[in-house]
Design a protein around this motif. Structure first.
Motif, short mmCIF file in Angstrom:
data_model
loop_
_atom_site.label_atom_id
_atom_site.label_comp_id
_atom_site.label_asym_id
_atom_site.label_seq_id
_atom_site.Cartn_x
_atom_site.Cartn_y
_atom_site.Cartn_z
N SER A 1 -5.52 6.83 5.91
CA SER A 1 -5.04 5.46 6.06
C SER A 1 -4.65 5.23 7.52
CB SER A 1 -3.83 5.23 5.16
OG SER A 1 -4.18 5.40 3.80
N PHE A 2 -4.86 3.99 7.97
CA PHE A 2 -4.57 3.64 9.36
C PHE A 2 -3.72 2.38 9.37
CE2 PHE A 2 -5.16 2.12 13.61
CZ PHE A 2 -5.38 3.25 14.36
N ALA A 3 -2.66 2.39 10.15
CA ALA A 3 -1.76 1.24 10.27
C ALA A 3 -1.75 0.74 11.71
CB ALA A 3 -0.35 1.63 9.84
N HIS A 4 -2.02 -0.55 11.89
CA HIS A 4 -1.88 -1.20 13.19
C HIS A 4 -0.54 -1.92 13.23
CE1 HIS A 4 -6.33 -0.98 13.78
NE2 HIS A 4 -5.97 -0.97 15.05
N MET B 1 2.56 -0.72 1.74
CA MET B 1 2.44 -1.29 3.08
C MET B 1 1.54 -2.52 3.07
SD MET B 1 2.52 2.06 5.50
CE MET B 1 2.64 1.10 6.98
N ALA B 2 0.45 -2.46 2.30
CA ALA B 2 -0.48 -3.59 2.23
C ALA B 2 0.17 -4.81 1.58
CB ALA B 2 -1.73 -3.17 1.47
N ALA B 3 1.15 -4.59 0.73
CA ALA B 3 1.80 -5.69 0.01
C ALA B 3 2.82 -6.45 0.86
CB ALA B 3 2.49 -5.14 -1.25
N ARG C 1 -7.45 -3.81 4.76
CA ARG C 1 -8.88 -3.61 5.04
C ARG C 1 -9.36 -2.29 4.47
NH1 ARG C 1 -9.10 -2.58 10.52
NH2 ARG C 1 -11.15 -3.44 10.80
N ARG C 2 -10.66 -2.20 4.27
CA ARG C 2 -11.30 -0.95 3.86
C ARG C 2 -12.55 -0.77 4.69
NH1 ARG C 2 -8.31 -2.45 -0.02
NH2 ARG C 2 -7.38 -1.08 -1.53
N VAL D 1 8.19 -0.91 19.09
CA VAL D 1 7.33 -1.21 17.94
C VAL D 1 7.80 -2.48 17.25
CG1 VAL D 1 6.43 -0.33 15.75
CG2 VAL D 1 6.88 1.25 17.64
N GLY D 2 6.82 -3.34 16.96
CA GLY D 2 7.10 -4.58 16.24
C GLY D 2 6.63 -4.50 14.80
N ASP D 3 6.11 -5.59 14.31
CA ASP D 3 5.70 -5.70 12.91
C ASP D 3 4.41 -4.94 12.62
OD1 ASP D 3 7.82 -7.41 12.35
OD2 ASP D 3 6.64 -9.23 12.74
N LEU D 4 4.32 -4.46 11.38
CA LEU D 4 3.07 -3.95 10.86
C LEU D 4 2.14 -5.13 10.70
CD1 LEU D 4 1.44 -1.63 9.45
CD2 LEU D 4 2.50 -2.38 7.32
N VAL D 5 0.89 -5.04 11.20
CA VAL D 5 -0.02 -6.18 11.14
C VAL D 5 -1.25 -5.94 10.26
CG1 VAL D 5 0.76 -7.16 13.32
CG2 VAL D 5 -1.15 -5.56 13.33
N ALA D 6 -1.66 -4.67 10.10
CA ALA D 6 -2.83 -4.38 9.28
C ALA D 6 -2.80 -2.94 8.81
CB ALA D 6 -4.11 -4.63 10.07
N VAL D 7 -3.32 -2.71 7.61
CA VAL D 7 -3.52 -1.36 7.11
C VAL D 7 -4.96 -1.24 6.65
CG1 VAL D 7 -1.13 -0.84 6.47
CG2 VAL D 7 -2.61 -1.95 4.81
N THR D 8 -5.55 -0.09 6.92
CA THR D 8 -6.96 0.12 6.62
C THR D 8 -7.14 1.46 5.92
OG1 THR D 8 -7.53 -1.06 8.67
CG2 THR D 8 -9.29 0.22 7.62
N GLU D 9 -7.89 1.46 4.84
CA GLU D 9 -8.34 2.71 4.24
C GLU D 9 -9.65 3.05 4.92
OE1 GLU D 9 -6.55 2.66 -0.26
OE2 GLU D 9 -8.54 1.81 0.05
#
Length: 168
Positions: free
Chosen positions: A117-120, A11-13, A20-21, A96-104
């Protein structure tokens, strides 16, 4: 990991996704409070919902503002969880639109660690009418509003602000 759980790295790629972490050291009491909620969780999702007037949908819980969202339940896709959580917390139906950020996200106490993990995702409201009694019973949501400016005490304020600004 459930079959519907995507890998964090995959997802981050994705193009345009901010990685983010966040690691927070907590005391024993806070760790014990978090453990039953965080330990079984793999993914949670949040929605950066912006209306045609440029306002952002926020919920207030425990005195802090945040993007609506929550845990991805077993068998749900991120998108299904996001639509459900936004509707439960705010009364608003979204696309729902695009994935914008993923956070550990991790909480640590001594040598113990809780992580998920959290996905915005960006989201567009299909409706803008807010629930008169937001959230589910016992959820602790104090208020929900369409905000013209992002309050200073907003969790993940940088993500909410950046991606709401891109849309407006």
């Amino acid at each position: 990991m459930a079959p519907t759980d995507p890998a964090f790295g995959d997802m981050a790629a994705r193009d345009g996704v901010r990685e983010r972490r966040k690691v927070e050291s907590v005391d024993a009491e806070r760790f014990a409070e978090l453990e039953p909620k965080v330990d079984p969780m793999t993914w949670a999702v949040g929605a950066v919902v912006t209306d045609d007037a440029g306002r952002v949908l926020l919920v207030r819980e425990n005195g802090e503002w945040l993007a609506p969202g929550g845990e991805v339940e077993a068998g749900e896709t991120h998108e299904e969880a996001l639509v459900r959580e936004v509707r439960e917390e705010t009364g608003v139906t979204v696309t729902v639109g695009d994935l914008v950020a993923v956070t550990e996200v991790a909480f640590e106490h001594g040598d113990r660690r809780l992580a998920f993990s959290f996905a915005h995702y960006a989201a567009t409201p299909e409706t803008t009418t807010l629930a008169s009694d937001p959230g589910l019973d016992g959820e602790g949501i104090e208020a929900v509003e369409w905000a013209e400016t992002i309050p200073e005490n907003t969790v993940d304020r940088d993500v909410v602000r950046e991606f709401s600004d891109r849309r407006s």
